[in-house]
Write a protein that holds these residues in place. Sequence first.
Motif, PDB file in Angstrom:
ATOM      1  N   LEU A 190      23.141 -37.850  41.974  1.00 14.61           N
ATOM      2  CA  LEU A 190      22.011 -36.922  41.920  1.00 14.61           C
ATOM      3  C   LEU A 190      22.477 -35.474  41.939  1.00 14.61           C
ATOM      4  O   LEU A 190      21.687 -34.565  41.685  1.00 14.61           O
ATOM      5  CB  LEU A 190      21.068 -37.164  43.105  1.00 14.61           C
ATOM      6  CG  LEU A 190      20.284 -38.483  43.099  1.00 14.61           C
ATOM      7  CD1 LEU A 190      19.490 -38.617  44.391  1.00 14.61           C
ATOM      8  CD2 LEU A 190      19.357 -38.548  41.897  1.00 14.61           C
ATOM      9  N   SER A 191      23.747 -35.257  42.245  1.00 15.86           N
ATOM     10  CA  SER A 191      24.275 -33.888  42.211  1.00 15.86           C
ATOM     11  C   SER A 191      24.186 -33.301  40.806  1.00 15.86           C
ATOM     12  O   SER A 191      24.120 -32.077  40.646  1.00 15.86           O
ATOM     13  CB  SER A 191      25.724 -33.875  42.704  1.00 15.86           C
ATOM     14  OG  SER A 191      26.543 -34.710  41.900  1.00 15.86           O
ATOM     15  N   ILE A 192      24.184 -34.163  39.794  1.00 20.78           N
ATOM     16  CA  ILE A 192      24.001 -33.681  38.418  1.00 20.78           C
ATOM     17  C   ILE A 192      22.634 -33.035  38.273  1.00 20.78           C
ATOM     18  O   ILE A 192      22.493 -31.925  37.738  1.00 20.78           O
ATOM     19  CB  ILE A 192      24.156 -34.840  37.418  1.00 20.78           C
ATOM     20  CG1 ILE A 192      25.517 -35.524  37.586  1.00 20.78           C
ATOM     21  CG2 ILE A 192      23.971 -34.354  35.985  1.00 20.78           C
ATOM     22  CD1 ILE A 192      25.673 -36.779  36.759  1.00 20.78           C
ATOM     23  N   VAL A 193      21.610 -33.732  38.782  1.00 20.22           N
ATOM     24  CA  VAL A 193      20.253 -33.185  38.745  1.00 20.22           C
ATOM     25  C   VAL A 193      20.165 -31.931  39.610  1.00 20.22           C
ATOM     26  O   VAL A 193      19.515 -30.943  39.247  1.00 20.22           O
ATOM     27  CB  VAL A 193      19.235 -34.240  39.222  1.00 20.22           C
ATOM     28  CG1 VAL A 193      17.815 -33.681  39.179  1.00 20.22           C
ATOM     29  CG2 VAL A 193      19.344 -35.501  38.379  1.00 20.22           C
ATOM     30  N   ALA A 194      20.842 -31.946  40.754  1.00 18.77           N
ATOM     31  CA  ALA A 194      20.800 -30.801  41.663  1.00 18.77           C
ATOM     32  C   ALA A 194      21.365 -29.545  41.008  1.00 18.77           C
ATOM     33  O   ALA A 194      20.818 -28.453  41.168  1.00 18.77           O
ATOM     34  CB  ALA A 194      21.565 -31.127  42.943  1.00 18.77           C
ATOM     35  N   VAL A 195      22.463 -29.687  40.272  1.00 20.06           N
ATOM     36  CA  VAL A 195      23.059 -28.529  39.598  1.00 20.06           C
ATOM     37  C   VAL A 195      22.100 -27.948  38.565  1.00 20.06           C
ATOM     38  O   VAL A 195      21.948 -26.720  38.444  1.00 20.06           O
ATOM     39  CB  VAL A 195      24.401 -28.925  38.942  1.00 20.06           C
ATOM     40  CG1 VAL A 195      24.912 -27.808  38.043  1.00 20.06           C
ATOM     41  CG2 VAL A 195      25.433 -29.253  40.008  1.00 20.06           C
TER      42      VAL A 195
END
Length: 456
Positions: free
Chosen positions: A99-104
């Motif tokens: 989910l860090s992809i979405v967070a970035v």
Amino acid sequence: MIQAYLLFALVLIHGIIYASWIPVYYQDQSLTREIFPLLNPTYLHDEVWPGLQSSLGVWRASLVFTGLVTTLLMLALLVTTLPVVRRKHFNLFYFTHLLSIVAVIVICLHASTMFYCTAPGLAMWLLDWSMRVYELSGKIDSSLAAVGKGWFCLTLPLPRRRLDGCACHSPLAHFHIHHTKSSIREIHPFTTITHLASQKLMTPSSTSEKVVALSVADDDPIMVQFLFRKSEPEPIVASSGSHQRGKKTSKEWTNKVASLVDETSLDVPPRSGNSLDPENLPLPSYQTSLRLEGPYFTPVNPAGYNTVICLVAGTGISGAIAIAAAFSAQSAPGAASSARQLATIDETVPRGNEYSGQVWPPEQKVWRRCVVIWSIRESDYTKLPFFPDTPGLEVRSHLTGKDRPRIDLRENINEICTQEPGGSTWVYLSGPNAFLEAGKKACQSSNVEFFSARWT
């Protein structure tokens, strides 16, 4: 890990400061309503929707919402990073961090200049994942064999090019394994029992007394092995809770892989031998294919000590097998030549390992003894055919279970140290968390250096 916790703390403080504006806003609405917007006090009313109807005004009004989404995503990452969650639910930790992809993306929408700040890190992240996807894109034919008592060995040919550019010669290395037939979404880390460095550097010639460094073709693979044990279900009693745990265990990744082999036909003990050749493994076996990412080396150097003690429990024996293989490799004919290559390539290898002759006399070796002490439940014990017959290599099994005492780690360390007075000792620890903590205290009380193989 500390940096990640600090980052979340700063994000939380940032959000709390913005939230503190709300009571100020409602304290005197007649003065603030027409000047400042409710959701973003950093802009004037005419700069934010609905005061400004343009796309810029709408974007400024959305900053609070994108900030809230970012905070929730980072909270999910933080919770799954906690040791109590990460170590017991690795898949939850792993896939939540995607989910860090979405967070970035949301962070870049929250702060437009953030993209330029994160661009260097994003470029490195994309490069890293492109390399991972490239390695996972190719399937590797492998053989899964039952060793006995619920233990299984996975053998596969690793393309030699995977070791190109690897300057680390540590005996400890791990891979990430993806087996589509067991799970499409799961990728699991496993420590290999193969000493990759000894196979990369040199192969002794069987037709000459001298040691000859052979030039191996790039397409000549290295046989890599992994050892694992399937999880046993909890005893099912009258309560429904125990029954549920048993059903959950059958769905675990290792059990799915182990179920591919008909272990019931294994009615003979493992063959004894002094070779790690897969042919020494007993039947039954199963041919399958999987995807492999790695290797990732752990920077340790047991060759710089006189005595190496491997205190391991359960499946933690995998690292000990690799260390024992490294000890056997440096004890074989031609180890002096290998040591000179290591000293040239890796400065972490002590100069005491160098020797000018073709034969390495025992008195010239730094690493003279390797003791593996394996703590294992009696019901799970089987003789593993992975330890070669090498002078100086000793393997002990401490069986635990009903009416059997636990292993005294400090007593074992002190016993071995007294047999090598004045020599340097290094301890490798691997196993459950409680075992690692007990081993750490034992090493500290015995004043010996140690390495704890813990998945952080």
